[in-house]
Design an enzyme around this catalytic site. Structure first.
Site, PDB file in Angstrom:
ATOM      1  N   ASP A 107       3.705 -38.338  45.247  1.00  0.00           N
ATOM      2  CA  ASP A 107       4.553 -39.430  45.716  1.00  0.00           C
ATOM      3  C   ASP A 107       5.452 -39.988  44.612  1.00  0.00           C
ATOM      4  O   ASP A 107       6.605 -40.362  44.862  1.00  0.00           O
ATOM      5  CB  ASP A 107       3.684 -40.555  46.288  1.00  0.00           C
ATOM      6  CG  ASP A 107       3.068 -40.182  47.636  1.00  0.00           C
ATOM      7  OD1 ASP A 107       3.580 -39.239  48.267  1.00  0.00           O
ATOM      8  OD2 ASP A 107       2.097 -40.836  48.047  1.00  0.00           O
ATOM      9  N   GLY A 108       4.938 -40.066  43.395  1.00  0.00           N
ATOM     10  CA  GLY A 108       5.739 -40.570  42.290  1.00  0.00           C
ATOM     11  C   GLY A 108       6.966 -39.710  42.045  1.00  0.00           C
ATOM     12  O   GLY A 108       8.070 -40.222  41.818  1.00  0.00           O
TER      13      GLY A 108
ATOM     14  N   ALA B  91       1.480 -48.395  50.383  1.00  0.00           N
ATOM     15  CA  ALA B  91       1.210 -48.179  48.962  1.00  0.00           C
ATOM     16  C   ALA B  91       0.525 -49.407  48.364  1.00  0.00           C
ATOM     17  O   ALA B  91      -0.532 -49.828  48.843  1.00  0.00           O
ATOM     18  CB  ALA B  91       2.526 -47.837  48.247  1.00  0.00           C
TER      19      ALA B  91
ATOM     20  N   ASN C 190       1.173 -52.471  48.593  1.00  0.00           N
ATOM     21  CA  ASN C 190       1.037 -53.520  49.601  1.00  0.00           C
ATOM     22  C   ASN C 190      -0.286 -53.410  50.358  1.00  0.00           C
ATOM     23  O   ASN C 190      -0.968 -54.412  50.596  1.00  0.00           O
ATOM     24  CB  ASN C 190       2.217 -53.438  50.569  1.00  0.00           C
ATOM     25  CG  ASN C 190       2.084 -54.397  51.736  1.00  0.00           C
ATOM     26  OD1 ASN C 190       2.212 -55.602  51.598  1.00  0.00           O
ATOM     27  ND2 ASN C 190       1.815 -53.836  52.921  1.00  0.00           N
ATOM     28  N   LEU C 191      -0.656 -52.206  50.745  1.00  0.00           N
ATOM     29  CA  LEU C 191      -1.901 -52.005  51.490  1.00  0.00           C
ATOM     30  C   LEU C 191      -3.114 -52.315  50.626  1.00  0.00           C
ATOM     31  O   LEU C 191      -4.073 -52.948  51.086  1.00  0.00           O
ATOM     32  CB  LEU C 191      -1.970 -50.570  52.008  1.00  0.00           C
ATOM     33  CG  LEU C 191      -3.213 -50.208  52.831  1.00  0.00           C
ATOM     34  CD1 LEU C 191      -3.352 -51.090  54.056  1.00  0.00           C
ATOM     35  CD2 LEU C 191      -3.168 -48.733  53.244  1.00  0.00           C
TER      36      LEU C 191
END
Length: 256
Positions: A45-46, A157, A159-160
């Site tokens: 993802d990065g 991300a 936030n979760l």
């Protein structure tokens, strides 16, 4: 079904990603990313976030395959039928957040975020923040370890992990989520329309220093941060129709 004739393969520095790039180039050929119809990103993802930042507003579509760890933004890896998979993929276009900061010395800095903008305390003391939405003060003083504003794409991300809500990709919303809030004790965040401008003023900025981060770009010792969704900039990512972003976000809401 859209046909794409030329592909460019780019990979993270991870061994698996480099090996995959070599394998795929041998099968499908390789073109300069500037000239290719689609950029195939191999990594996690990065690396996908890094690629989306580089291709912002270029009109280039990015198709990712997971050769990293989590890979939420990526499609499954396979060497078979790649052109057909890309041709039938769902095209997701979205606008990033634009972060404008002024640090305690008066220096201005601007950065973009596809996932989220977040603020966090720099020292052992909790941060004290004033939260303003569209010019109206909503929180006179929030005492916390940090505060983040997440897009639907970034809602699964950081936030979760901060117990913020998961947002469907199509939702015209942003999630404002505190990290370890102390006061007000009962405030757990807010859902905001994606057209608003959020301003955060750091209270006691010298005594309680705060850093601000837009995806991977960090600004130290900020005094004020303004965040709004960009209307002019667009990033585009392709996802397999049987594993679309919308499906992934929905699945996350029912996962253990």
């Amino acid at each position: 079904m859209t046909q794409f004739s030329t592909l460019a393969f780019i990979a993270s520095t991870a061994d698996e990603a480099q090996k995959a790039a070599k394998e795929l180039k041998a099968i499908y050929g390789d073109h300069d990313p500037e000239q290719a119809d689609v950029i195939v990103a191999l990594g996690g993802d990065g690396f996908m976030l890094h690629t989306l930042h580089k291709t912002m507003n270029s009109g280039k579509r990015v198709y990712g395959m997971n050769r990293g760890s989590v890979g939420f933004l990526m499609n499954r890896y396979s060497t078979e039928d790649l052109r057909e998979r890309i041709a039938s993929a769902v095209d997701n276009a979205f606008h990033p957040l634009e972060m404008r900061t002024v640090d305690v010395n008066g220096n201005a800095f601007t950065a973009l975020a596809i996932n989220e903008v977040y603020l966090f305390r720099q020292s052992y003391q909790a941060a004290k923040l004033k939260v303003i939405v569209d010019g109206k003060v909503r929180l006179d003083e929030l005492t916390c370890d940090g505060l983040l504003l997440a897009t639907p794409a970034g809602s699964t991300a950081y936030n979760l992990s901060a117990h913020g809500p998961i947002l469907p990709l199509e939702a015209p919303l942003l999630a404002l989520t505190p990290v370890s809030p102390f006061r007000p004790r009962r405030w757990r965040g807010a859902l905001l329309p994606n057209r608003v401008t959020v301003e955060i003023e750091i209270l006691e900025a010298e005594k309680r220093p705060v850093n601000a981060v837009a995806d991977h770009q960090e600004v130290k010792s900020v005094g004020r941060v303004q965040i709004a969704e960009s209307e002019k900039l667009t990033a585009r990512i392709l996802s397999d129709p049987d594993h679309s972003w919308s499906d992934r976000i929905l699945a996350e809401q029912f996962s253990n």
